[in-house]
Motif scaffolding. Sequence first.
Motif, mmCIF file in Angstrom:
data_model
loop_
_atom_site.group_PDB
_atom_site.id
_atom_site.type_symbol
_atom_site.label_atom_id
_atom_site.label_comp_id
_atom_site.label_asym_id
_atom_site.label_seq_id
_atom_site.Cartn_x
_atom_site.Cartn_y
_atom_site.Cartn_z
ATOM 1 N N LEU A 135 -3.347 3.637 -3.115
ATOM 2 C CA LEU A 135 -4.674 4.193 -2.968
ATOM 3 C C LEU A 135 -5.327 4.324 -4.341
ATOM 4 O O LEU A 135 -4.651 4.385 -5.371
ATOM 5 C CB LEU A 135 -4.616 5.552 -2.291
ATOM 6 C CG LEU A 135 -4.124 5.547 -0.829
ATOM 7 C CD1 LEU A 135 -3.931 6.975 -0.328
ATOM 8 C CD2 LEU A 135 -5.103 4.794 0.063
ATOM 9 N N LYS A 186 -6.660 6.776 -5.841
ATOM 10 C CA LYS A 186 -6.234 7.950 -6.596
ATOM 11 C C LYS A 186 -4.896 7.703 -7.270
ATOM 12 O O LYS A 186 -4.678 8.123 -8.420
ATOM 13 C CB LYS A 186 -6.156 9.163 -5.672
ATOM 14 C CG LYS A 186 -5.823 10.456 -6.393
ATOM 15 C CD LYS A 186 -5.825 11.643 -5.455
ATOM 16 C CE LYS A 186 -5.479 12.938 -6.205
ATOM 17 N NZ LYS A 186 -5.461 14.118 -5.311
ATOM 18 N N GLN A 187 -3.982 7.007 -6.573
ATOM 19 C CA GLN A 187 -2.684 6.696 -7.152
ATOM 20 C C GLN A 187 -2.820 5.767 -8.357
ATOM 21 O O GLN A 187 -2.153 5.953 -9.382
ATOM 22 C CB GLN A 187 -1.782 6.053 -6.093
ATOM 23 C CG GLN A 187 -1.394 6.982 -4.957
ATOM 24 C CD GLN A 187 -0.626 6.251 -3.870
ATOM 25 O OE1 GLN A 187 -1.095 5.256 -3.310
ATOM 26 N NE2 GLN A 187 0.591 6.728 -3.594
ATOM 27 N N HIS A 200 -14.221 3.005 -9.485
ATOM 28 C CA HIS A 200 -15.402 2.717 -8.659
ATOM 29 C C HIS A 200 -16.407 1.883 -9.449
ATOM 30 O O HIS A 200 -17.005 0.935 -8.919
ATOM 31 C CB HIS A 200 -16.057 4.020 -8.190
ATOM 32 C CG HIS A 200 -15.412 4.619 -6.978
ATOM 33 N ND1 HIS A 200 -15.420 4.004 -5.743
ATOM 34 C CD2 HIS A 200 -14.750 5.792 -6.809
ATOM 35 C CE1 HIS A 200 -14.782 4.763 -4.863
ATOM 36 N NE2 HIS A 200 -14.362 5.852 -5.484
ATOM 37 N N ILE A 213 -10.368 -2.995 1.819
ATOM 38 C CA ILE A 213 -10.755 -1.651 2.247
ATOM 39 C C ILE A 213 -10.362 -1.499 3.707
ATOM 40 O O ILE A 213 -10.752 -2.312 4.557
ATOM 41 C CB ILE A 213 -12.265 -1.420 2.069
ATOM 42 C CG1 ILE A 213 -12.643 -1.561 0.593
ATOM 43 C CG2 ILE A 213 -12.667 -0.035 2.580
ATOM 44 C CD1 ILE A 213 -14.118 -1.407 0.311
ATOM 45 N N ASN A 241 -10.162 2.852 7.717
ATOM 46 C CA ASN A 241 -10.394 4.264 7.430
ATOM 47 C C ASN A 241 -11.301 4.463 6.216
ATOM 48 O O ASN A 241 -11.593 5.599 5.824
ATOM 49 C CB ASN A 241 -9.063 4.979 7.200
ATOM 50 C CG ASN A 241 -8.219 4.296 6.124
ATOM 51 O OD1 ASN A 241 -8.689 3.395 5.431
ATOM 52 N ND2 ASN A 241 -6.964 4.727 5.985
ATOM 53 N N TYR A 279 -10.546 3.659 3.166
ATOM 54 C CA TYR A 279 -9.770 3.810 1.945
ATOM 55 C C TYR A 279 -9.674 2.470 1.213
ATOM 56 O O TYR A 279 -9.592 1.401 1.842
ATOM 57 C CB TYR A 279 -8.366 4.317 2.232
ATOM 58 C CG TYR A 279 -8.310 5.754 2.722
ATOM 59 C CD1 TYR A 279 -9.433 6.575 2.703
ATOM 60 C CD2 TYR A 279 -7.120 6.296 3.200
ATOM 61 C CE1 TYR A 279 -9.375 7.889 3.148
ATOM 62 C CE2 TYR A 279 -7.045 7.614 3.654
ATOM 63 C CZ TYR A 279 -8.186 8.400 3.625
ATOM 64 O OH TYR A 279 -8.129 9.696 4.071
ATOM 65 N N ARG A 280 -9.626 2.543 -0.103
ATOM 66 C CA ARG A 280 -9.472 1.348 -0.935
ATOM 67 C C ARG A 280 -7.986 1.155 -1.237
ATOM 68 O O ARG A 280 -7.326 2.085 -1.702
ATOM 69 C CB ARG A 280 -10.254 1.495 -2.250
ATOM 70 C CG ARG A 280 -11.751 1.634 -2.049
ATOM 71 C CD ARG A 280 -12.422 2.217 -3.287
ATOM 72 N NE ARG A 280 -13.835 2.387 -3.068
ATOM 73 C CZ ARG A 280 -14.771 1.529 -3.463
ATOM 74 N NH1 ARG A 280 -14.427 0.451 -4.145
ATOM 75 N NH2 ARG A 280 -16.041 1.748 -3.201
ATOM 76 N N TYR A 281 -7.500 -0.053 -1.027
ATOM 77 C CA TYR A 281 -6.086 -0.344 -1.247
ATOM 78 C C TYR A 281 -5.937 -1.394 -2.355
ATOM 79 O O TYR A 281 -6.612 -2.428 -2.361
ATOM 80 C CB TYR A 281 -5.439 -0.849 0.039
ATOM 81 C CG TYR A 281 -5.342 0.214 1.111
ATOM 82 C CD1 TYR A 281 -4.251 1.076 1.165
ATOM 83 C CD2 TYR A 281 -6.356 0.363 2.058
ATOM 84 C CE1 TYR A 281 -4.163 2.063 2.138
ATOM 85 C CE2 TYR A 281 -6.280 1.347 3.038
ATOM 86 C CZ TYR A 281 -5.187 2.197 3.071
ATOM 87 O OH TYR A 281 -5.104 3.176 4.040
#
Length: 263
Positions: free
Chosen positions: A5, A7-8, A21, A34, A37, A39-41
């Motif tokens: 993710l 954040k990770q 971003h 993406i 959900n 979320y960006r992977y």
Amino acid sequence: MQTYLIKQVAEMAGVTVRTLHHYDQIGLLSPAYIGENGYRYYTREELLRLQQIMFFREMDMPLKAIQRVMASAEFERLQQMKLHRDKLAQNVDRQRELLTVIDRSIAELNGDIKMNNEELYKGFSPEKQKAYQDELVSKHGGQMRDKVENSNRKFDQDAQAHTGGEAGLVNERMEQLKQIEGELILMMQAGKAAHDAEVLDLIARHHKWVGQWWNKQPDAQSYAGLADMYKYTPDFVTRYERLADGFTEFLVDAMKTFATEKL
């Protein structure tokens, strides 16, 4: 295939989520996909690309230039890694030289040795010094170029001014600068404002000191321009902040006040 993710990735790389971003917005680094959900992977491939971006950023390369390089058909990660390594190795060698100069300078201050003029400046990058000069010229035009060239000629002449084994004018003037900066720092730490009359008296000595190298006393515009160079050039900021926290801003404010009120 392992994914991460945003954040990770930010935590691993020591950057902010906002930075990632932004990289996505400008097309420099997008997530692998993406999810539904929202979320960006990111995958290993994006992590490696981010590492490459951070290497370029460590070399002070602007984002637009990084985009051009990484978008080029000739871009090849292994080749770039080798170039990064060569650059870092050069920097390591220069840092070792600078550490030697610092150690010998400390030994001289302790009265253990006496450095010759050439040793004082060993390890400093000629390319960076030229960049600083070019920055002044670009801001203030050909007149500033003449002052820089005169300063360089005068420095070369003074560096040769050895008589009977005694140090020439370079050592003398560097000692003058050290005294001026030391007194300014004491003023700052005593709570004096940059516009205080006693501070401006010291700045008058600094102004005169600069004129010794330029072979002409700086006018208001060029002296204020020199202050801007001190403020926005990282190496100067590093030097002044090592002398005392907050000294860069104090010196720059005092120089600009002097330029406005006294020149």
